[in-house]
Design a protein around this motif. Structure first.
Motif, mmCIF file in Angstrom:
data_model
loop_
_atom_site.group_PDB
_atom_site.id
_atom_site.type_symbol
_atom_site.label_atom_id
_atom_site.label_comp_id
_atom_site.label_asym_id
_atom_site.label_seq_id
_atom_site.Cartn_x
_atom_site.Cartn_y
_atom_site.Cartn_z
ATOM 1 N N HIS A 44 0.814 -1.379 -0.229
ATOM 2 C CA HIS A 44 0.017 -0.048 0.014
ATOM 3 C C HIS A 44 0.860 1.147 0.104
ATOM 4 N N GLY A 45 2.058 1.063 -0.187
ATOM 5 C CA GLY A 45 3.027 2.428 -0.129
ATOM 6 C C GLY A 45 3.024 2.804 1.182
ATOM 7 N N ALA A 46 2.879 2.299 2.341
ATOM 8 C CA ALA A 46 2.691 2.811 3.729
ATOM 9 C C ALA A 46 4.319 3.017 4.177
ATOM 10 N N VAL A 47 4.219 4.189 5.099
ATOM 11 C CA VAL A 47 5.364 4.432 5.584
ATOM 12 C C VAL A 47 5.420 3.173 6.982
ATOM 13 N N ASN A 48 6.553 2.539 6.844
ATOM 14 C CA ASN A 48 6.643 1.044 7.568
ATOM 15 C C ASN A 48 7.262 1.610 8.935
ATOM 16 N N LEU A 49 6.523 1.664 9.976
ATOM 17 C CA LEU A 49 6.935 1.931 11.461
ATOM 18 C C LEU A 49 6.530 0.618 12.227
ATOM 19 N N VAL A 357 -4.153 1.327 5.067
ATOM 20 C CA VAL A 357 -4.832 1.680 3.933
ATOM 21 C C VAL A 357 -5.424 3.170 3.870
ATOM 22 N N ASP A 358 -5.920 3.750 5.036
ATOM 23 C CA ASP A 358 -6.295 5.261 5.219
ATOM 24 C C ASP A 358 -5.295 6.185 5.634
ATOM 25 N N TYR A 359 -4.193 5.836 6.524
ATOM 26 C CA TYR A 359 -3.398 6.853 6.937
ATOM 27 C C TYR A 359 -2.183 6.568 6.424
ATOM 28 N N GLY A 360 -1.754 5.623 5.867
ATOM 29 C CA GLY A 360 -0.380 5.405 5.023
ATOM 30 C C GLY A 360 0.821 4.973 5.979
ATOM 31 N N VAL A 361 0.290 4.433 7.168
ATOM 32 C CA VAL A 361 1.503 4.416 8.355
ATOM 33 C C VAL A 361 0.979 2.906 8.752
ATOM 34 N N ALA A 362 2.463 2.010 8.686
ATOM 35 C CA ALA A 362 2.087 0.580 9.350
ATOM 36 C C ALA A 362 2.667 0.746 10.650
ATOM 37 N N VAL A 363 1.970 0.028 11.642
ATOM 38 C CA VAL A 363 2.319 -0.513 12.962
ATOM 39 C C VAL A 363 2.056 -1.657 13.321
ATOM 40 N N ILE A 364 2.403 -2.014 14.409
ATOM 41 C CA ILE A 364 1.971 -3.267 14.936
ATOM 42 C C ILE A 364 1.043 -3.324 16.064
ATOM 43 N N VAL A 379 -1.334 0.405 19.829
ATOM 44 C CA VAL A 379 -0.582 0.193 18.763
ATOM 45 C C VAL A 379 1.009 0.429 18.914
ATOM 46 N N ARG A 380 1.863 -0.337 18.422
ATOM 47 C CA ARG A 380 3.257 -0.102 18.390
ATOM 48 C C ARG A 380 3.934 0.682 17.288
ATOM 49 N N PHE A 381 4.486 1.905 17.451
ATOM 50 C CA PHE A 381 5.516 2.262 16.617
ATOM 51 C C PHE A 381 6.971 2.038 16.703
ATOM 52 N N CYS A 382 7.576 1.944 15.521
ATOM 53 C CA CYS A 382 9.024 1.699 15.700
ATOM 54 C C CYS A 382 9.708 3.155 15.162
#
Ligand code: PMP
Ligand code: GLN
Length: 400
Positions: A44-49, A357-364, A379-382
């Motif tokens: 999805h081209g999300a920023v991967n955190l 999908v909506d914000y374009g940022v990946a978290v755990i 959620v966890r941000f790296c």
């Protein structure tokens, strides 16, 4: 010679294979959430955190040391327990920082990352029918390691209402005659909690009055913030006598792909550990060990790591404060938790999908670190990312 398929036996069909395999040894294990989220982020081209790894490179000097080790001919098996120079460098570092003198020859073993050290320690210690206590939220490799040993994981929650403090009374309450070991991880992934002096004292009291071993995962030992020290179990003579202390250069030198870690334990314990290690990997890649040994001659890279990551934490935390996420304290590691209940009622896994999908940022989603279904909104941000990556994520989150 003909290579056509007629010369081979027909391949069994998938259902046949499933029947032959029978019940899985790890029925609940699928692809880890870290891999799943990284793949979704890419799609999805999300920023991967999400997955915990730096998106910046390690020191060119360290890269050069690896290349020079290869050019110098360090390309055959290393000694089973690890390259002596690396074991000596680790022994010196631990003696200097934590005051424990491990014997490099008999008490330090180089492993293929902390993951292998953890699995090796559990297989060496836990016998079928034993119980091993883990603290929830728990890092994903612990429970499968325990189950492969034929032992049973016993879950004790960290106290979310008290900043994920370990609840030593509950740990004590979970101990039975079958309890073999306790696995701990401080600084803690995913909560960022660190150990206090009183935690070490409480743990000492438990270990002293029971026959418990401690497997202490200290991979974030050099990422502790706000002037706090890392309180290794190796600082306690009593605990060190009963513990396997595990760390990894993946976190410390921005080399998660090198998979070089280590396990320190008293001689008798190390001897058992090495029996497993010997037949799990025999030895770890040789040039990488030489490179890390040489790099350890200079203490600056690990001594400045906390300040390096603290600046990233502060940048990220300041930016996230301008959103409706509510940040939880982050005392160490390169992860920070945030409560999203002001943004959504969705369960964590669904919210994490929505964020991609909506914000374009990946978290755990933190629920993946729990055994039982977990009803949090966290959620966890790296933040082990370039400042520009963090800013790109913050721009998206602030617009959400
Ligand atoms: N333990 C914890 C708590 C971790 O977060 C990680 C990796 N992120 C590991 C162990 C595994 O370390 P390694 O990559 O050295 O195997
Ligand atoms: N430990 C890393 C994390 O928590 C991921 C490591 C992995 O992908 N196995 O994100």
């Amino acid at each position: 010679m003909s290579n056509d398929s007629a010369s081979f036996a027909p391949r069994p069909t998938a259902p046949d294979l499933a029947a032959l395999l029978g019940p899985s040894k790890l029925p609940r294990v699928g692809t880890t959430i870290f891999t799943v989220m990284s793949a979704l982020a890419a799609k999805h081209g999300a920023v991967n955190l999400g997955q915990g790894f730096p998106d910046f490179d390690c020191d060119p000097k360290l890269q050069r040391y690896f290349a020079e080790a290869i050019a110098a001919g360090h390309n055959q098996y290393a000694p089973m327990a690890g390259v002596p120079a690396l074991r000596q460098a680790i022994a010196a570092k631990i003696a200097r920082l934590y005051g424990r003198a491990y014997d490099a020859e008999t008490e330090i073993t180089i492993t293929a990352g902390a993951t292998q050290a953890l699995m090796t320690a559990v297989l060496a210690l836990a016998r079928p029918g034993d119980e091993v206590i883990v603290l929830e939220p728990v890092y994903d490799s612990y429970v499968p390691s325990i189950e492969l040993a034929g032992a049973r994981p016993v879950f004790v929650p960290l106290d979310a209402a008290r900043g994920y403090a370990p609840d030593w009374d509950r740990v004590r309450g979970a101990i039975t005659p079958r309890t073999r070991a306790l696995m701990i991880n401080f600084p803690h992934n995913p909560t960022g909690r660190i150990l206090r002096e009183e935690d070490l004292r409480a743990l000492e009291a438990i270990v002293e009055s029971t026959g418990l071993f401690v497997i202490s995962d200290e991979v974030y030992e050099h990422i502790v913030f706000d002037g706090q020290p890392h309180r290794s179990v190796a600082t306690s003579p009593l605990l060190a006598e009963r513990s396997v202390v595990i760390s990894s250069f993946g976190k410390t030198f921005h080399t998660t792909g090198w998979k070089i870690g280590y396990a320190c334990a008293p001689r008798a314990l190390s001897a058992e550990l090495r029996k497993v290690h010997q037949f799990m990997v025999f030895a770890v890649n040789t040039p990488g060990q030489h490179a890390v040994a040489r790099y350890l001659e200079d203490a600056a890279p690990y001594q400045t790591l906390a300040a390096f990551y603290q600046a990233k934490r502060d940048l990220f935390v300041a930016g996230l404060a301008r959103t409706r996420f509510r940040l939880l304290p982050c005392e160490g590691t390169y992860f920070v938790l945030a409560d999203y209940s002001a943004l959504s009622d969705l369960p964590e896994a669904e919210f994490a999908q929505k964020m991609i999908v909506d914000y374009g940022v990946a978290v755990i989603p933190v629920s993946v670190f729990y055994e039982r279904p977990f009803e949090g909104r966290v959620v966890r941000f790296c933040f082990a990312k370039k400042d520009e990556t963090l800013r790109a994520a913050l721009d998206r989150l602030q617009a959400a």
